[in-house]
Design an enzyme around this catalytic site. Structure first.
Site, PDB file in Angstrom:
ATOM      1  N   ASP A  78      19.316 -66.964 -36.386  1.00 22.83           N
ATOM      2  CA  ASP A  78      19.319 -66.814 -37.836  1.00 22.83           C
ATOM      3  C   ASP A  78      20.381 -67.755 -38.390  1.00 22.83           C
ATOM      4  OD1 ASP A  78      21.760 -65.542 -37.359  1.00 22.83           O
ATOM      5  OD2 ASP A  78      20.958 -63.533 -37.628  1.00 22.83           O
ATOM      6  N   ALA A  79      20.775 -67.564 -39.653  1.00 26.15           N
ATOM      7  CA  ALA A  79      21.705 -68.495 -40.287  1.00 26.15           C
ATOM      8  C   ALA A  79      23.067 -68.515 -39.602  1.00 26.15           C
ATOM      9  CB  ALA A  79      21.861 -68.154 -41.767  1.00 26.15           C
ATOM     10  N   LYS A  80      23.471 -67.413 -39.000  1.00 32.48           N
ATOM     11  CA  LYS A  80      24.774 -67.356 -38.336  1.00 32.48           C
ATOM     12  C   LYS A  80      24.827 -68.302 -37.139  1.00 32.48           C
ATOM     13  CE  LYS A  80      24.679 -62.867 -37.662  1.00 32.48           C
ATOM     14  NZ  LYS A  80      23.399 -62.493 -38.311  1.00 32.48           N
ATOM     15  N   LYS A 139      24.426 -56.280 -30.556  1.00 34.94           N
ATOM     16  CA  LYS A 139      23.874 -57.609 -30.321  1.00 34.94           C
ATOM     17  C   LYS A 139      24.987 -58.589 -29.996  1.00 34.94           C
ATOM     18  CE  LYS A 139      20.110 -56.782 -33.605  1.00 34.94           C
ATOM     19  NZ  LYS A 139      19.504 -57.182 -34.901  1.00 34.94           N
ATOM     20  N   ARG A 140      24.804 -59.361 -28.949  1.00 35.35           N
ATOM     21  CA  ARG A 140      25.692 -60.433 -28.500  1.00 35.35           C
ATOM     22  C   ARG A 140      26.982 -59.934 -27.842  1.00 35.35           C
ATOM     23  NH1 ARG A 140      23.443 -62.371 -33.292  1.00 35.35           N
ATOM     24  NH2 ARG A 140      22.232 -64.303 -33.027  1.00 35.35           N
ATOM     25  N   LYS A 144       9.491 -60.563 -44.394  1.00 34.76           N
ATOM     26  CA  LYS A 144      10.837 -61.088 -44.665  1.00 34.76           C
ATOM     27  C   LYS A 144      11.076 -62.311 -43.796  1.00 34.76           C
ATOM     28  CE  LYS A 144      14.788 -59.158 -43.253  1.00 34.76           C
ATOM     29  NZ  LYS A 144      15.811 -58.097 -43.132  1.00 34.76           N
ATOM     30  N   LYS A 170      14.006 -65.545 -42.839  1.00 36.75           N
ATOM     31  CA  LYS A 170      15.428 -65.885 -42.851  1.00 36.75           C
ATOM     32  C   LYS A 170      15.677 -67.169 -43.641  1.00 36.75           C
ATOM     33  CE  LYS A 170      16.698 -62.516 -40.059  1.00 36.75           C
ATOM     34  NZ  LYS A 170      17.733 -61.515 -40.367  1.00 36.75           N
ATOM     35  N   ASP A 206      16.430 -63.295 -46.366  1.00 38.14           N
ATOM     36  CA  ASP A 206      17.673 -62.772 -45.789  1.00 38.14           C
ATOM     37  C   ASP A 206      18.575 -63.940 -45.397  1.00 38.14           C
ATOM     38  OD1 ASP A 206      19.667 -61.503 -44.392  1.00 38.14           O
ATOM     39  OD2 ASP A 206      18.353 -60.551 -42.920  1.00 38.14           O
ATOM     40  N   GLU A 252      18.533 -60.659 -49.425  1.00 41.20           N
ATOM     41  CA  GLU A 252      19.345 -59.814 -48.545  1.00 41.20           C
ATOM     42  C   GLU A 252      20.577 -60.555 -48.041  1.00 41.20           C
ATOM     43  OE1 GLU A 252      18.667 -57.561 -44.250  1.00 41.20           O
ATOM     44  OE2 GLU A 252      17.003 -57.757 -45.678  1.00 41.20           O
ATOM     45  N   HIS A 259      18.172 -50.818 -41.932  1.00 41.35           N
ATOM     46  CA  HIS A 259      18.096 -51.995 -41.061  1.00 41.35           C
ATOM     47  C   HIS A 259      17.689 -51.616 -39.641  1.00 41.35           C
ATOM     48  CE1 HIS A 259      20.285 -54.646 -38.088  1.00 41.35           C
ATOM     49  NE2 HIS A 259      19.535 -55.526 -38.712  1.00 41.35           N
TER      50      HIS A 259
END
Length: 405
Positions: A46-48, A82-83, A195, A197, A226, A252, A328
């Site tokens: 995702d964007a992160k 996660k991670r 949805k 990203k 999001d 989001e 979520h």
């Protein structure tokens, strides 16, 4: 004045082996905790990830809790990470779990407080609450099974199905062509919203992808975006104004999860609804969003905030503000909680967790159906057992034997 005809029931002396005081309906005999890793079919970004803050997601760690009572009732609960954080969740849960042995499993609120105080040195958020969450969710599952009711019914359901949207096909690691295919698959499966990203370093790339997706959906279902906290306030406002004509269901996590003030400003400035809350790890952190009128859709995650007990506290305050609810992840839990929320909610469909559970949720006409099975209606598969790397049990003696030790 007392009614002279009123009948009274004489107090009964406590049974042998029981301390005097309120009667227990049951007692916790054993608690089993397990740490398992669910592998994902492909790395997810995702964007992160695209902004360099995280690595692609390849697996999800799960903390499972299984409780058995003296009366023969059982429950299943879980939380996840996660991670990073899976071993920490498991370790903290192992430190506090023995506080439950011999307790009445129906006392969910009191037991949540007891577990929180047992680990008070590490605070009331983050690892502490997420470890408690698996236990708390397990206790609620047990309570609903004991009553012979789906959890939604035990909580007082407003509806028997909840509008659902899909996220797992819209990650930035997917090409536009893959997202289009996923959209068609989701709509064909009866899912009611999509949805995708956003939040890439270049917002113009997001706008081009969004334009392609919007054209492909062509109004068939609502669309959400999001940003996973990757915008500053200026970028979020500019992007929000540019996409106003698209009539998105929501934007989001446009800002840092803890920026209640910034989200409130966006909510005032934009016609498009604002949604956030998934990364917050306590009820109190959500209260800051609620007090600031920072969201149109609040998105608590029961495994992150500490379980169903604090999730319900959040819902009470959000309902009073007439906020919409869109929990979520973890649809196996959140379907029940959303069904019991006063104002029409959404629930997030993720197919990632399907290999963990023997039972699957039904979807029809854009809505996820609350199962008729008691409790959460879930049981672990053999694969979930195979992916387990650590297990520890507490208790196991019968109630009277434990009282004599």
């Amino acid at each position: 004045m007392l009614d002279p005809n009123r009948r009274t029931i004489p107090a009964q002396p406590p049974k042998a082996g029981f301390a005097a005081g309120p009667a227990k309906l049951d007692a916790i005999r054993s608690v089993t905790l397990s740490l398992a890793y669910l592998p994902l079919a492909r790395p997810i970004s995702d964007a992160k990830v695209l902004t360099g803050r995280q690595k692609p997601l390849t697996e999800v760690a799960f903390l499972f809790c299984e409780i058995v009572s003296e009366a023969g009732h059982s429950g299943l609960g879980f939380s996840y990470s996660k991670r990073a954080g899976g071993p920490a969740l498991y370790a903290h849960a192992c430190e506090i779990a023995d506080n439950l042995i011999g307790e009445d499993p129906n006392d969910t609120a009191r037991l949540w407080d007891k577990l929180c105080w047992a680990g008070a040195s590490v605070g009331r958020s983050g690892i502490a609450t997420q470890a408690i969450a698996a236990i708390d969710i397990c206790l609620w599952d047990l309570k609903a099974k004991r009553a012979g009711l789906p959890l939604a019914k035990l909580l007082g359901a407003h509806r028997d199905s909840v509008a659902c949207y899909n996220t797992s096909g819209g990650f930035l690691s997917s090409s536009v062509e893959e997202i289009r295919d996923a959209i068609d698959h989701s709509i064909a499966a009866g899912i009611g919203g999509i949805k995708i990203k956003v939040g890439q370093p270049d917002p113009m790339v997001d706008l081009r992808r969004l334009d392609a997706v919007t054209s492909h959906i062509d109004g068939r279902v609502p669309l959400m975006v999001d940003a996973n906290q990757q915008w500053d306030r200026t970028t979020a406002l500019r992007f929000g104004r540019l996409v106003e004509p698209l009539n998105l269901e929501w934007i989001e996590e446009p800002l840092d999860a803890y920026d209640a003030e910034g989200h409130a400003a966006l909510a005032r400035e934009l016609a498009t609804p604002i949604a956030t809350g998934e990364m917050l790890a306590s009820a109190d952190e959500h209260m800051a969003l609620i007090r600031a009128d920072a969201v149109d859709f609040i998105q608590p995650d029961a495994p992150r905030v500490g379980g169903i007990t604090p999730f319900l506290r959040i819902c009470t305050q959000a309902e009073a503000k007439r906020m919409r609810l869109a929990p979520h992840f973890a649809m196996e839990i959140h379907l029940h909680l959303a069904a019991a929320y006063a104002h029409e909610p959404w629930v997030e469909h993720f197919d990632w967790l399907a290999p963990l559970f023997n039972e699957q949720l039904d979807i029809k006409d854009g809505r996820m159906i609350v199962p008729a099975r008691p409790g959460l209606g879930c049981s672990l598969t053999g694969k979930a057992r195979d992916w387990t790397v650590e297990t520890r049990s507490f208790g196991g003696l019968n109630w009277n034997e434990e009282k004599e030790i």
